[in-house]
Design a protein around this motif. Structure first.
Motif, mmCIF file in Angstrom:
data_model
loop_
_atom_site.group_PDB
_atom_site.id
_atom_site.type_symbol
_atom_site.label_atom_id
_atom_site.label_comp_id
_atom_site.label_asym_id
_atom_site.label_seq_id
_atom_site.Cartn_x
_atom_site.Cartn_y
_atom_site.Cartn_z
ATOM 1 N N LEU A 1 13.276 26.504 -26.793
ATOM 2 C CA LEU A 1 13.184 25.489 -25.745
ATOM 3 C C LEU A 1 12.498 24.202 -26.208
ATOM 4 C CD1 LEU A 1 12.363 27.758 -22.680
ATOM 5 C CD2 LEU A 1 14.470 26.467 -23.085
ATOM 6 N N VAL A 2 11.940 24.209 -27.406
ATOM 7 C CA VAL A 2 11.316 23.001 -27.951
ATOM 8 C C VAL A 2 12.392 22.210 -28.695
ATOM 9 C CG1 VAL A 2 9.544 22.073 -29.481
ATOM 10 C CG2 VAL A 2 9.091 24.155 -28.149
ATOM 11 N N GLU A 3 12.532 20.956 -28.318
ATOM 12 C CA GLU A 3 13.499 20.077 -28.992
ATOM 13 C C GLU A 3 13.061 19.895 -30.437
ATOM 14 O OE1 GLU A 3 16.572 19.076 -29.416
ATOM 15 O OE2 GLU A 3 16.624 18.207 -27.420
ATOM 16 N N LYS B 1 19.608 21.194 -23.552
ATOM 17 C CA LYS B 1 20.955 21.571 -23.945
ATOM 18 C C LYS B 1 21.059 23.099 -23.971
ATOM 19 C CE LYS B 1 24.377 20.728 -27.540
ATOM 20 N NZ LYS B 1 24.636 20.077 -28.826
ATOM 21 N N GLY B 2 22.139 23.602 -23.454
ATOM 22 C CA GLY B 2 22.338 25.044 -23.422
ATOM 23 C C GLY B 2 22.034 25.657 -22.069
ATOM 24 N N GLY B 3 21.290 24.955 -21.247
ATOM 25 C CA GLY B 3 21.083 25.393 -19.882
ATOM 26 C C GLY B 3 19.934 26.354 -19.628
ATOM 27 N N ARG B 4 19.266 26.829 -20.673
ATOM 28 C CA ARG B 4 18.195 27.802 -20.450
ATOM 29 C C ARG B 4 17.042 27.201 -19.646
ATOM 30 N NH1 ARG B 4 16.731 32.417 -18.800
ATOM 31 N NH2 ARG B 4 14.907 33.296 -19.823
ATOM 32 N N ALA B 5 16.707 25.965 -19.908
ATOM 33 C CA ALA B 5 15.622 25.319 -19.156
ATOM 34 C C ALA B 5 15.969 25.258 -17.676
ATOM 35 C CB ALA B 5 15.346 23.926 -19.705
ATOM 36 N N ALA B 6 17.225 24.966 -17.357
ATOM 37 C CA ALA B 6 17.661 24.938 -15.957
ATOM 38 C C ALA B 6 17.588 26.324 -15.341
ATOM 39 C CB ALA B 6 19.085 24.387 -15.854
ATOM 40 N N GLU B 7 17.992 27.333 -16.102
ATOM 41 C CA GLU B 7 17.916 28.711 -15.594
ATOM 42 C C GLU B 7 16.484 29.087 -15.230
ATOM 43 O OE1 GLU B 7 19.465 31.293 -18.626
ATOM 44 O OE2 GLU B 7 21.497 30.463 -18.481
ATOM 45 N N ILE C 1 12.727 24.737 -15.077
ATOM 46 C CA ILE C 1 11.684 23.875 -15.654
ATOM 47 C C ILE C 1 12.225 22.540 -16.154
ATOM 48 C CG2 ILE C 1 10.134 25.768 -16.297
ATOM 49 C CD1 ILE C 1 11.286 25.512 -19.174
ATOM 50 N N ASP C 2 13.440 22.191 -15.772
ATOM 51 C CA ASP C 2 14.020 20.953 -16.297
ATOM 52 C C ASP C 2 14.079 19.817 -15.289
ATOM 53 O OD1 ASP C 2 16.054 21.981 -14.706
ATOM 54 O OD2 ASP C 2 17.631 21.319 -16.060
ATOM 55 N N GLY C 3 13.599 20.016 -14.115
ATOM 56 C CA GLY C 3 13.659 18.976 -13.098
ATOM 57 C C GLY C 3 12.505 18.003 -13.190
ATOM 58 N N PRO C 4 12.587 16.903 -12.448
ATOM 59 C CA PRO C 4 11.546 15.877 -12.507
ATOM 60 C C PRO C 4 10.174 16.361 -12.054
ATOM 61 C CG PRO C 4 13.166 15.366 -10.803
ATOM 62 C CD PRO C 4 13.682 16.543 -11.547
ATOM 63 N N GLY C 5 10.118 17.377 -11.217
ATOM 64 C CA GLY C 5 8.822 17.863 -10.740
ATOM 65 C C GLY C 5 8.331 19.099 -11.458
ATOM 66 N N ALA C 6 8.925 19.413 -12.608
ATOM 67 C CA ALA C 6 8.554 20.637 -13.327
ATOM 68 C C ALA C 6 7.095 20.576 -13.787
ATOM 69 C CB ALA C 6 9.467 20.841 -14.515
ATOM 70 N N ASP C 7 6.428 21.682 -13.631
ATOM 71 C CA ASP C 7 5.017 21.808 -13.997
ATOM 72 C C ASP C 7 4.867 21.831 -15.519
ATOM 73 O OD1 ASP C 7 2.220 22.403 -13.739
ATOM 74 O OD2 ASP C 7 2.703 24.513 -14.115
ATOM 75 N N ASP D 1 2.513 22.910 -17.414
ATOM 76 C CA ASP D 1 2.035 24.204 -17.912
ATOM 77 C C ASP D 1 3.149 25.242 -17.920
ATOM 78 O OD1 ASP D 1 -0.598 23.729 -18.707
ATOM 79 O OD2 ASP D 1 -1.348 23.937 -16.656
ATOM 80 N N ALA D 2 4.017 25.205 -16.930
ATOM 81 C CA ALA D 2 5.147 26.132 -16.893
ATOM 82 C C ALA D 2 6.104 25.847 -18.047
ATOM 83 C CB ALA D 2 5.882 26.031 -15.556
ATOM 84 N N ILE D 3 6.285 24.582 -18.358
ATOM 85 C CA ILE D 3 7.145 24.214 -19.488
ATOM 86 C C ILE D 3 6.540 24.736 -20.786
ATOM 87 C CG2 ILE D 3 8.074 22.298 -20.850
ATOM 88 C CD1 ILE D 3 8.239 20.708 -18.196
ATOM 89 N N LEU D 4 5.251 24.504 -20.977
ATOM 90 C CA LEU D 4 4.577 24.984 -22.193
ATOM 91 C C LEU D 4 4.649 26.502 -22.299
ATOM 92 C CD1 LEU D 4 1.476 22.633 -22.205
ATOM 93 C CD2 LEU D 4 3.270 22.701 -23.942
ATOM 94 N N ASP D 5 4.404 27.196 -21.195
ATOM 95 C CA ASP D 5 4.477 28.663 -21.212
ATOM 96 C C ASP D 5 5.874 29.135 -21.599
ATOM 97 O OD1 ASP D 5 1.798 28.859 -20.484
ATOM 98 O OD2 ASP D 5 2.233 29.143 -18.342
ATOM 99 N N ALA D 6 6.895 28.465 -21.073
ATOM 100 C CA ALA D 6 8.275 28.827 -21.414
ATOM 101 C C ALA D 6 8.565 28.548 -22.890
ATOM 102 C CB ALA D 6 9.257 28.065 -20.525
ATOM 103 N N MET D 7 8.029 27.449 -23.416
ATOM 104 C CA MET D 7 8.232 27.115 -24.828
ATOM 105 C C MET D 7 7.587 28.151 -25.747
ATOM 106 S SD MET D 7 7.564 23.031 -24.767
ATOM 107 C CE MET D 7 8.876 21.837 -24.507
ATOM 108 N N VAL D 8 6.443 28.644 -25.344
ATOM 109 C CA VAL D 8 5.777 29.687 -26.127
ATOM 110 C C VAL D 8 6.586 30.981 -26.065
ATOM 111 C CG1 VAL D 8 3.710 31.138 -26.274
ATOM 112 C CG2 VAL D 8 3.479 28.664 -25.938
ATOM 113 N N ALA D 9 7.069 31.321 -24.877
ATOM 114 C CA ALA D 9 7.847 32.549 -24.706
ATOM 115 C C ALA D 9 9.209 32.469 -25.390
ATOM 116 C CB ALA D 9 8.021 32.856 -23.219
ATOM 117 N N GLU D 10 9.808 31.266 -25.372
ATOM 118 C CA GLU D 10 11.143 31.066 -25.942
ATOM 119 C C GLU D 10 11.119 29.801 -26.798
ATOM 120 O OE1 GLU D 10 14.465 31.552 -23.226
ATOM 121 O OE2 GLU D 10 13.150 32.594 -21.809
#
Length: 115
Positions: free
Chosen positions: A90-92, A61-67, A70-76, A78-87
């Protein structure tokens, strides 16, 4: 019994979860993760115990993951985790840990499983 809620006080569901824990007679440890942040090992451990893949705990929600792409079915994962740590936003939320397990309490009735 120690309960920990990873809490965002601006989130209605998170506030309701905190109220429900207190109504059950428990005073949880409240971690305002937007202030404290996350570490990658911390997220990996929480998700492992909860049985969640990083994509399942990603707040889209909010669109940041799409920006970030990292929100698609093939998202890595590790990339999701790195983004969650940085922002951390992004964690629900809320994520609640108790001696009975860890749950992403969205919908809120998942909290009942671990109280």
């Amino acid at each position: 019994m120690t309960i920990v809620i990873h809490h965002n006080p601006k989130c209605g569901t998170s506030r309701k979860a905190l109220e429900a824990i207190r109504a059950a007679g428990q005073e949880p440890v409240v971690v305002e993760y937007l202030k404290t942040g996350w570490t990658k090992p911390q997220l990996q451990a929480l998700f492992a115990v909860a049985g969640l893949a990083p994509a399942e705990a990603l707040r889209t929600k909010g669109g940041r993951a799409a920006e970030l792409g990292i929100d698609g079915p093939g998202a890595d994962p590790d990339a999701i985790l790195d983004a969650m740590v940085a922002e951390p936003v992004l964690v629900e939320r809320p994520i609640v840990a108790s001696p009975k397990g860890v749950r992403l309490c969205r919908p809120l009735d998942r909290l009942d499983e671990i109280l």
